[in-house]
Design a protein around this motif. Structure first.
Motif, PDB file in Angstrom:
ATOM      1  N   GLU A  89      -0.040 -11.334 -13.077  1.00  0.00           N
ATOM      2  CA  GLU A  89       0.271 -11.957 -11.786  1.00  0.00           C
ATOM      3  C   GLU A  89       0.161 -10.932 -10.663  1.00  0.00           C
ATOM      4  N   GLU A  90       0.282  -9.644 -11.041  1.00  0.00           N
ATOM      5  CA  GLU A  90       0.256  -8.558 -10.070  1.00  0.00           C
ATOM      6  C   GLU A  90      -0.443  -7.366 -10.710  1.00  0.00           C
ATOM      7  N   ILE A  91      -1.292  -6.695  -9.946  1.00  0.00           N
ATOM      8  CA  ILE A  91      -1.922  -5.476 -10.457  1.00  0.00           C
ATOM      9  C   ILE A  91      -1.845  -4.389  -9.405  1.00  0.00           C
ATOM     10  N   GLN A  92      -1.888  -3.145  -9.880  1.00  0.00           N
ATOM     11  CA  GLN A  92      -1.907  -2.013  -8.970  1.00  0.00           C
ATOM     12  C   GLN A  92      -3.185  -1.218  -9.200  1.00  0.00           C
ATOM     13  N   VAL A  93      -3.917  -0.985  -8.117  1.00  0.00           N
ATOM     14  CA  VAL A  93      -5.138  -0.193  -8.132  1.00  0.00           C
ATOM     15  C   VAL A  93      -4.802   1.140  -7.465  1.00  0.00           C
ATOM     16  N   THR A  94      -5.129   2.246  -8.130  1.00  0.00           N
ATOM     17  CA  THR A  94      -4.787   3.575  -7.625  1.00  0.00           C
ATOM     18  C   THR A  94      -6.011   4.479  -7.686  1.00  0.00           C
ATOM     19  N   ARG A  95      -6.140   5.311  -6.657  1.00  0.00           N
ATOM     20  CA  ARG A  95      -7.164   6.352  -6.664  1.00  0.00           C
ATOM     21  C   ARG A  95      -6.501   7.665  -6.298  1.00  0.00           C
ATOM     22  N   ARG A  96      -6.897   8.721  -7.024  1.00  0.00           N
ATOM     23  CA  ARG A  96      -6.402  10.072  -6.761  1.00  0.00           C
ATOM     24  C   ARG A  96      -7.591  11.008  -6.598  1.00  0.00           C
ATOM     25  N   VAL A 130       0.872  -1.174   0.000  1.00  0.00           N
ATOM     26  CA  VAL A 130       0.000   0.000   0.000  1.00  0.00           C
ATOM     27  C   VAL A 130       0.906   1.220   0.000  1.00  0.00           C
ATOM     28  N   GLU A 131       0.674   2.132  -0.942  1.00  0.00           N
ATOM     29  CA  GLU A 131       1.444   3.366  -1.033  1.00  0.00           C
ATOM     30  C   GLU A 131       0.501   4.551  -0.871  1.00  0.00           C
ATOM     31  N   LEU A 132       0.877   5.481  -0.006  1.00  0.00           N
ATOM     32  CA  LEU A 132       0.054   6.654   0.265  1.00  0.00           C
ATOM     33  C   LEU A 132       0.871   7.914   0.051  1.00  0.00           C
ATOM     34  N   GLN A 133       0.229   8.932  -0.477  1.00  0.00           N
ATOM     35  CA  GLN A 133       0.873  10.237  -0.602  1.00  0.00           C
ATOM     36  C   GLN A 133      -0.206  11.303  -0.526  1.00  0.00           C
ATOM     37  N   GLY A 134      -0.055  12.218   0.427  1.00  0.00           N
ATOM     38  CA  GLY A 134      -1.021  13.294   0.573  1.00  0.00           C
ATOM     39  C   GLY A 134      -2.342  12.842   1.161  1.00  0.00           C
ATOM     40  N   PHE A 135      -2.396  11.612   1.656  1.00  0.00           N
ATOM     41  CA  PHE A 135      -3.634  11.077   2.213  1.00  0.00           C
ATOM     42  C   PHE A 135      -3.615  11.256   3.728  1.00  0.00           C
ATOM     43  N   LYS A 136      -4.544  12.060   4.225  1.00  0.00           N
ATOM     44  CA  LYS A 136      -4.686  12.350   5.659  1.00  0.00           C
ATOM     45  C   LYS A 136      -3.343  12.743   6.268  1.00  0.00           C
ATOM     46  N   SER A 137      -2.801  11.962   7.185  1.00  0.00           N
ATOM     47  CA  SER A 137      -1.557  12.339   7.873  1.00  0.00           C
ATOM     48  C   SER A 137      -0.293  11.958   7.103  1.00  0.00           C
ATOM     49  N   ASN A 145      -5.712   5.518   9.613  1.00  0.00           N
ATOM     50  CA  ASN A 145      -5.588   6.186   8.315  1.00  0.00           C
ATOM     51  C   ASN A 145      -5.204   5.186   7.222  1.00  0.00           C
ATOM     52  N   ILE A 146      -4.459   4.158   7.580  1.00  0.00           N
ATOM     53  CA  ILE A 146      -4.111   3.113   6.608  1.00  0.00           C
ATOM     54  C   ILE A 146      -5.355   2.331   6.220  1.00  0.00           C
ATOM     55  N   SER A 147      -6.170   1.958   7.199  1.00  0.00           N
ATOM     56  CA  SER A 147      -7.396   1.220   6.867  1.00  0.00           C
ATOM     57  C   SER A 147      -8.361   2.113   6.085  1.00  0.00           C
ATOM     58  N   ASP A 148      -8.421   3.418   6.411  1.00  0.00           N
ATOM     59  CA  ASP A 148      -9.240   4.349   5.621  1.00  0.00           C
ATOM     60  C   ASP A 148      -8.729   4.413   4.183  1.00  0.00           C
ATOM     61  N   ALA A 149      -7.411   4.442   4.021  1.00  0.00           N
ATOM     62  CA  ALA A 149      -6.823   4.514   2.677  1.00  0.00           C
ATOM     63  C   ALA A 149      -7.197   3.295   1.838  1.00  0.00           C
ATOM     64  N   ILE A 150      -7.195   2.132   2.454  1.00  0.00           N
ATOM     65  CA  ILE A 150      -7.559   0.908   1.732  1.00  0.00           C
ATOM     66  C   ILE A 150      -9.014   0.975   1.291  1.00  0.00           C
ATOM     67  N   ARG A 151      -9.896   1.347   2.206  1.00  0.00           N
ATOM     68  CA  ARG A 151     -11.325   1.471   1.858  1.00  0.00           C
ATOM     69  C   ARG A 151     -11.530   2.505   0.758  1.00  0.00           C
ATOM     70  N   TRP A 152     -10.862   3.637   0.885  1.00  0.00           N
ATOM     71  CA  TRP A 152     -11.011   4.717  -0.080  1.00  0.00           C
ATOM     72  C   TRP A 152     -10.529   4.293  -1.463  1.00  0.00           C
ATOM     73  N   CYS A 153      -9.403   3.595  -1.498  1.00  0.00           N
ATOM     74  CA  CYS A 153      -8.808   3.168  -2.768  1.00  0.00           C
ATOM     75  C   CYS A 153      -9.726   2.225  -3.542  1.00  0.00           C
ATOM     76  N   GLY A 176      -2.255   3.884  -3.678  1.00  0.00           N
ATOM     77  CA  GLY A 176      -2.077   2.785  -4.619  1.00  0.00           C
ATOM     78  C   GLY A 176      -1.906   1.484  -3.851  1.00  0.00           C
ATOM     79  N   MET A 177      -2.589   0.461  -4.292  1.00  0.00           N
ATOM     80  CA  MET A 177      -2.488  -0.858  -3.664  1.00  0.00           C
ATOM     81  C   MET A 177      -2.051  -1.865  -4.704  1.00  0.00           C
ATOM     82  N   THR A 178      -1.026  -2.640  -4.377  1.00  0.00           N
ATOM     83  CA  THR A 178      -0.541  -3.676  -5.271  1.00  0.00           C
ATOM     84  C   THR A 178      -1.026  -5.020  -4.753  1.00  0.00           C
ATOM     85  N   PHE A 179      -1.632  -5.786  -5.644  1.00  0.00           N
ATOM     86  CA  PHE A 179      -2.172  -7.098  -5.303  1.00  0.00           C
ATOM     87  C   PHE A 179      -1.455  -8.182  -6.090  1.00  0.00           C
ATOM     88  N   LEU A 180      -1.249  -9.324  -5.462  1.00  0.00           N
ATOM     89  CA  LEU A 180      -0.725 -10.518  -6.134  1.00  0.00           C
ATOM     90  C   LEU A 180      -1.884 -11.454  -6.418  1.00  0.00           C
TER      91      LEU A 180
END
Length: 140
Positions: A99-106, A6-13, A39-47, A81-85
């Motif tokens: 085999e791997e995808i990245q889901v991103t929301r901005r 999970v990668e975060l930038q500018g999200f909450k704290s 904030n990490i769990s919020d980021a996952i839900r938001w993404c 951004g969340m990377t899934f295997l």
């Protein structure tokens, strides 16, 4: 399917880019009060498509964008951004070959929002369809 990163930038704290890597068998995130666990769990839900600011502990969606402190200026965008295997099970539909995808929301302060899968712009519905029947999707 399992979360790899999970990668975060500018999200909450999380004003600066932060990466959280999840190894096999990790079941939780622990830490002291105020370190950003929720904030990490919020980021996952938001993404994955959460549209209720109240569910993300805010009053409006722009509340997820870092709003500044006495030492740091506010930023203009939140990104998660969340990377899934695939982890032995193919992803659904057109994503099955990966085999791997990245889901991103901005989200920009202007209110404009973007959803991406592997850096390709998609609709929110495409993100939700990806997680359909996985047990982690948000209701429409």
């Amino acid at each position: 399917m399992r979360i790899r990163k999970v990668e975060l930038q500018g999200f909450k704290s999380f004003v600066d880019r932060q990466s959280f890597h999840f190894g096999e068998g990790i079941a939780g995130v622990v830490g002291p009060n105020g370190c950003g666990k929720s904030n990490i769990s919020d980021a996952i839900r938001w993404c994955i498509g959460e549209m209720s600011a109240k569910s993300l502990r805010g009053s409006e969606m722009q509340d997820v964008i870092f709003n500044g402190t006495t030492d740091r200026k506010p930023v203009g965008m939140a990104e998660v951004g969340m990377t899934f295997l695939a982890d032995g099970e193919p992803f659904p539909g057109q994503w099955a070959r990966y085999e791997e995808i990245q889901v991103t929301r901005r989200l920009y302060r202007s209110g404009q929002s973007e959803y991406l899968i592997n850096q390709e712009k998609v609709r929110r519905r495409d993100i939700q369809d990806l997680f359909l029947d996985t047990g982690i999707s948000n209701p429409l």
